[in-house]
Design an enzyme around this catalytic site. Structure first.
Site, PDB file in Angstrom:
ATOM      1  N   TYR A 134      15.674   2.676 -14.008  1.00 11.12           N
ATOM      2  CA  TYR A 134      14.583   1.970 -14.050  1.00 11.12           C
ATOM      3  C   TYR A 134      14.680   0.887 -15.023  1.00 11.12           C
ATOM      4  CZ  TYR A 134       9.701   1.036 -15.312  1.00 11.12           C
ATOM      5  OH  TYR A 134       8.674   0.488 -15.641  1.00 11.12           O
ATOM      6  N   LEU A 185       0.981  -1.397  -0.178  1.00 13.25           N
ATOM      7  CA  LEU A 185      -0.035  -0.126  -0.032  1.00 13.25           C
ATOM      8  C   LEU A 185       0.691   1.383   0.045  1.00 13.25           C
ATOM      9  CD1 LEU A 185      -3.137  -1.018   2.103  1.00 13.25           C
ATOM     10  CD2 LEU A 185      -2.786  -1.087  -0.275  1.00 13.25           C
ATOM     11  N   ARG A 212       4.316   7.669 -28.755  1.00 15.26           N
ATOM     12  CA  ARG A 212       4.248   6.666 -27.629  1.00 15.26           C
ATOM     13  C   ARG A 212       3.102   5.675 -28.211  1.00 15.26           C
ATOM     14  NH1 ARG A 212       8.399   8.651 -27.010  1.00 15.26           N
ATOM     15  NH2 ARG A 212       9.131   8.944 -24.887  1.00 15.26           N
ATOM     16  N   HIS A 219       1.995  10.609 -15.634  1.00 16.83           N
ATOM     17  CA  HIS A 219       1.480  10.246 -16.989  1.00 16.83           C
ATOM     18  C   HIS A 219       0.776  11.112 -17.665  1.00 16.83           C
ATOM     19  CE1 HIS A 219       2.450   5.990 -15.332  1.00 16.83           C
ATOM     20  NE2 HIS A 219       3.411   6.223 -15.964  1.00 16.83           N
ATOM     21  N   ALA A 257      14.507  15.052 -19.919  1.00 19.42           N
ATOM     22  CA  ALA A 257      15.539  14.060 -19.949  1.00 19.42           C
ATOM     23  C   ALA A 257      15.296  12.623 -19.909  1.00 19.42           C
ATOM     24  CB  ALA A 257      16.301  14.339 -18.707  1.00 19.42           C
ATOM     25  N   ASN A 262      14.201  -2.019  -4.637  1.00 16.52           N
ATOM     26  CA  ASN A 262      12.965  -2.599  -4.684  1.00 16.52           C
ATOM     27  C   ASN A 262      12.749  -3.499  -5.901  1.00 16.52           C
ATOM     28  OD1 ASN A 262      10.018  -2.409  -3.735  1.00 16.52           O
ATOM     29  ND2 ASN A 262       9.821  -1.795  -6.099  1.00 16.52           N
TER      30      ASN A 262
END
Ligand code: UDP
Length: 329
Positions: free
Chosen positions: A141, A33, A221, A189, A283, A92
């Site tokens: 990422y 959560l 995209r 987003h 960037a 993570n």
């Protein structure tokens, strides 16, 4: 099948939970959560508030719920933050995922479905992107997701883990009944930000870069509906019956849309004018990313229901209009 959905209270995870129920499976949700919303998961679904990097907690859930397959959606996914705080992303997205895989193997659970990303391709040398193109992420990422992909390959070979890794393009939209949708904090987003700019809930939308080598100068995209994404995951289950299977699939519609086209589509769907500010490039944004997902279509029988971006935006709009504050938590 009894399926553990890690990150099942998040955006893509919560939509997938509903699709699992519709397909006759029994989802069990685990979510810490941090980004997820408790109310995105129906109260009838077993729910555990736990961390994927906690092998004792994960092991207990796997045994108690007789889990056969694990789906993993719980990642940090802010590209910019991954550049400034890579520790968080390696911890993570990679280390905790490794702990999860260990807990699975220790408990004899060997089927895995993983959320990967088109960010593993970096700046692709060709378009549309096919799975066999070289992967060269340009930010931590994408790198952490690629590191997990490579780990999965080795685990399939050595330990008989069977996995499907899906490289998402731009997940968008909301459940068709308007009951759940996208609610990120912070929201970065494009589609939810453009909708909020249209309604006046947020400042005018900034177009990040108008001088790209694309037809209208803005980035292209591939926006794919979150329920279409979810259905592809479930279609892969039967392929994971044999041990040591490793599958990689792109998930996108193959139809590129520019930032300006998204803004126009939001105006058409909502009937509202979107205030716009032209800004500098962000960037790490490649000019164009769109998928060739014929592999998923051929091998999984994946059908793309939402081929038009306007239809995807219409579902997002329904959710935003009814829930201007998202889940309200
Ligand atoms: N974008 C934009 N303004 C915003 C947010 C996004 O112009 O406020 C652009 C961004 O540069 C990219 C596209 O919209 O070209 C999609 O960005 P998003 O963050 O939604 O997804 P990403 O492609 O980064 O995964």
């Amino acid at each position: 099948m009894d399926v553990l959905v890690i990150g099942g209270a998040g955006y893509i995870g919560s939509h997938c939970v509903r699709q699992l129920v519709a397909a006759g499976h029994r989802p069990v949700v685990m979510d810490n959560l941090v980004f997820g919303h408790r109310s995105a998961v129906s109260p009838e679904i077993p729910f555990y508030e736990a961390d994927l990097g906690d092998p004792a907690a994960v092991g207990e859930i796997l045994r108690k719920e007789s889990i056969e397959l694990v789906m993993h959606f719980a990642a940090f996914a802010y590209v910019g933050e991954s550049v400034t705080e890579p520790r968080k992303y390696y911890e993570n997205n990679f280390v905790a995922t490794l702990r999860l895989l260990e807990a699975m193997l220790d408990n004899g659970v060997k089927k895995f479905v993983f959320s990967s990303t088109c960010a593993t391709y970096g700046e692709p040398e060709r378009l549309p992107i096919v799975e066999s193109l070289p992967q060269a992420p340009i930010n931590p990422y994408g790198q952490t997701k690629l590191d997990v992909e490579n780990c999965l390959k080795a685990f399939a070979h050595a330990y008989g883990l069977s996995f499907a890794a899906f490289r998402y393009f731009n997940a968008a939209g909301a459940a068709e009944d308007g009951s759940i949708g996208e609610d990120h904090s912070p929201e970065t987003h494009l589609i939810p930000l453009v909708i909020d700019a249209a309604t006046g809930r947020r400042e005018p939308i900034k177009i990040f870069g108008t001088d790209y080598d694309t037809p209208d100068g803005t980035c292209l995209r591939d926006y794919v509906h979150v329920d279409d994404l979810s259905r592809a995951h479930i279609a892969a289950f039967e392929k994971l019956e044999a041990p040591g299977v490793g599958l990689f699939y792109n998930l996108g519609t193959g139809r590129p849309n520019s930032v300006r086209e998204i803004i126009k589509a939001v105006e058409a769907v909502t009937g509202l004018k979107v205030p716009v500010v032209e800004d500098v490039r962000r960037a790490g944004d490649p000019p164009a990313l769109y998928a060739d997902s014929s592999k998923a279509q051929k091998e999984l029988g994946w059908e793309i229901k939402f081929t038009e971006v306007k239809d995807i935006i219409a579902t997002a709009w329904r959710w935003h209009e009814a829930n201007p504050n998202g889940f309200g938590d």
